[in-house]
Design an enzyme around this catalytic site. Structure first.
Site, PDB file in Angstrom:
ATOM      1  N   ASP A  49      25.750 100.954 -24.591  1.00  0.00           N
ATOM      2  CA  ASP A  49      25.730 100.837 -26.045  1.00  0.00           C
ATOM      3  C   ASP A  49      24.743  99.780 -26.515  1.00  0.00           C
ATOM      4  O   ASP A  49      25.026  98.583 -26.426  1.00  0.00           O
ATOM      5  CB  ASP A  49      27.148 100.492 -26.532  1.00  0.00           C
ATOM      6  CG  ASP A  49      27.241 100.297 -28.027  1.00  0.00           C
ATOM      7  OD1 ASP A  49      26.383 100.844 -28.743  1.00  0.00           O
ATOM      8  OD2 ASP A  49      28.178  99.607 -28.475  1.00  0.00           O
ATOM      9  N   ASP A  58      21.484 102.663 -32.016  1.00  0.00           N
ATOM     10  CA  ASP A  58      22.793 102.559 -31.377  1.00  0.00           C
ATOM     11  C   ASP A  58      23.043 103.745 -30.455  1.00  0.00           C
ATOM     12  O   ASP A  58      23.458 104.817 -30.893  1.00  0.00           O
ATOM     13  CB  ASP A  58      23.864 102.485 -32.465  1.00  0.00           C
ATOM     14  CG  ASP A  58      25.249 102.199 -31.922  1.00  0.00           C
ATOM     15  OD1 ASP A  58      25.417 102.181 -30.690  1.00  0.00           O
ATOM     16  OD2 ASP A  58      26.172 101.994 -32.731  1.00  0.00           O
TER      17      ASP A  58
END
Length: 526
Positions: free
Chosen positions: A68, A276
């Site tokens: 992430d 992201d």
């Protein structure tokens, strides 16, 4: 896991995760006086996550984790967490069961993600390994409390998350996994790349560099955008300056500032797009999702309807649409423009969800969550909706993000482009205030500025006498030509349309007008 030329490649497995929604229907269908009425019926659609395998502890145990870039902490569900999400995880970590594990006698602060998911826990350290990359005594969080309000079933989607972002500077924070790999020289180059296969069934992450064989055309280098050097970076966010959004040929938004991640005040002369890899959707504005739905609705054969994320909160919504619309030729393109000139275009192949995993599903959804003003005023959060059309490259060493059209995508329907009239990003606060104690500093600063001007003028006069030119910079501009379709992939050649210097005295360089937003790329300076 494969390794060549100092680059470690790690397979990513696609996992279909159910996501509940509330259906919305028009007021005309219900005789309601409200503009939109809410049906009290839930249905499910699918979000696709991409998991990697990580080994932790002694003896090592494997965990399914998300890589992430939208966060910097690593966490795993702990055995002492009694929340239903923790109990449903495939694997839970127990620091006491690992001889190399250690409790650090400090608590992790509560962390909240964009979708409302929250966790807190104990700080621990242990040996971890991804592929051939090993770190000893790496610090992370063993989760003791966890909640995700949008998942009523309480089923854990993965065993944990590995933050690939940058550690925050505004709060005490240990190095992220990416930073630790660089600090301990586990990888030669501070580069991480992320690729999702065109059928969205798997992907590849690379550490230490990128593999151009995942590009649609390996001969074209990535196009780069520098990180925003503002409060986004201070809070650990990898963000790039967003200037415009377009749906088809319609300009939907133009951004002239964004809210600070620290205090919410206006900052800079552009919007911000947080990159992201850990988010299936993208968090955008009402205006963007509404315009996509409006243009999709012009196709009479498609059913398009608004759907909400909660029965009690209609402030966040998207649209459901027939799954038949999920291909590159269907629906309008969506293009984001960035300061410096780069543009990224995606198609319905990317922004419509994958129908696999829901038996008998006849509808899909936009993988775009509409919110008032976006993720925050002037800020988008770009998840896999945008990233999966491109190989996304995170160059930590040079603080920039690169994009190259991914293998299997057809460039004629959307690729990296360049807008020669784009602005340059300036990361200044627009509401800076002066405090009484700052007066002396201001006087000193003004005097220093005057001195610098005098010295600079003298230096300029000296250089003028010594030479009639300034040091030039070499640049090249290319345009794609001779496109040929081979199956579902176009091949192309590049034609040099400008080569020369910028910076010679009297030179006022202007990009060639043949550059277009969809068909050209700007090479890096030589």
């Amino acid at each position: 896991m494969t390794q060549f030329g100092g680059i470690v490649s790690l397979p990513l497995s696609a996992v279909e995760v159910p996501s509940p929604f509330i259906s919305g229907i028009s007021a005309a269908a219900t005789n309601s006086t409200n503009s939109t009425a809410v049906l009290q019926t839930q249905f499910q659609t699918i979000q696709t996550e991409y998991w990697a395998k990580m080994s932790v502890g002694t003896p090592s145990k494997q965990f399914n984790v998300l890589l992430d870039t939208g966060s910097f902490d690593m966490w795993l569900f702990g055995t002492d967490c009694l929340d239903r999400d923790c109990r449903s995880a495939q694997r839970r970590y127990n620091v006491s069961a690992s001889p190399t594990g250690q409790r650090l006698n400090k608590k992790a602060p509560k962390v909240t993600y964009a979708d409302g998911m929250q966790y807190e826990g104990d700080r621990v350290s242990d040996d971890i390994q991804i592929g051939s990359l090993k770190l000893s005594a790496f610090e992370f969080t063993q989760v003791t409390n966890f909640s995700q309000p949008w998942n009523p079933d309480g089923a854990a989607n993965c065993d944990g998350i590995v933050g690939m972002g940058l550690s925050a500077k505004d709060v005490p924070a240990a190095p992220s996994f990416a930073e630790a790999l660089m600090e301990k020289k586990v990888i030669a180059n501070g580069v991480f790349s992320y690729f999702i296969q065109v059928k969205e069934q798997n992907g590849v992450a690379t550490f230490g560099g990128y593999n151009s064989s995942y590009f649609q055309n390996a001969s074209i280098p990535p196009s780069w955008i520098p990180y925003m050097q503002d409060d986004n970076l201070i809070t650990g966010k990898i963000a790039i300056p967003l200037t415009t959004t377009m749906v088809g040929r319609n300009v939907v938004e133009s951004f002239t500032t964004h809210s600070s991640q620290l205090d919410g005040t206006p900052e800079g002369n552009a919007g911000a797009a947080i990159i992201d890899t850990g988010t299936s959707q993208s968090f955008v504005s009402y205006e963007l999702v509404d315009e996509i739905a409006r243009q999709l609705s012009t196709n009479a054969s498609l059913q398009v309807a608004k759907i909400y994320y909660s029965n009690n909160d209609t402030s966040q919504y998207t649209y459901k649409v027939d799954c038949s619309a999920k291909h590159e030729k269907s629906g309008p393109t969506v293009t984001l423009g960035f300061a410096g000139g780069l543009t990224l275009t995606i198609t319905a192949q990317e922004y419509i969800s994958n129908p696999q995993g829901v038996p008998g599903a006849t509808f899909c959804q936009l993988q775009l969550r509409g919110m008032k003003n976006g993720y925050a005023p002037g800020i988008y959060l770009l998840g896999n909706t945008f990233l999966k059309r491109y190989v996304s490259i995170f160059d930590y060493d040079n603080q920039r993000v690169g994009f190259a059209l991914a293998r299997g995508r057809n460039l004629r329907y959307g690729t990296v482009g360049f807008n020669a009239s784009a602005i340059t990003y300036i990361p200044s606060k627009s509401n800076t205030t002066t405090h009484p104690g700052d007066k002396v500093a201001i006087i000193v600063s003004v005097c220093g500025a005057v001195l610098l001007v005098v010295v600079g003028a003298a230096f300029w006069w000296f250089r003028r006498r010594k030479s009639s030119t300034v040091e030039p910079a070499e640049v090249e501009f290319y345009v794609e030509t001779n496109k040929k379709e081979e199956g579902n992939v176009d091949t192309m050649e590049r034609r040099l349309i400008h080569s020369g210097t910028i910076g010679s005295e009297g030179d006022s360089f202007k990009a060639d007008e043949t550059l277009s937003r969809h068909d050209s790329t700007l090479s890096r300076p030589l």
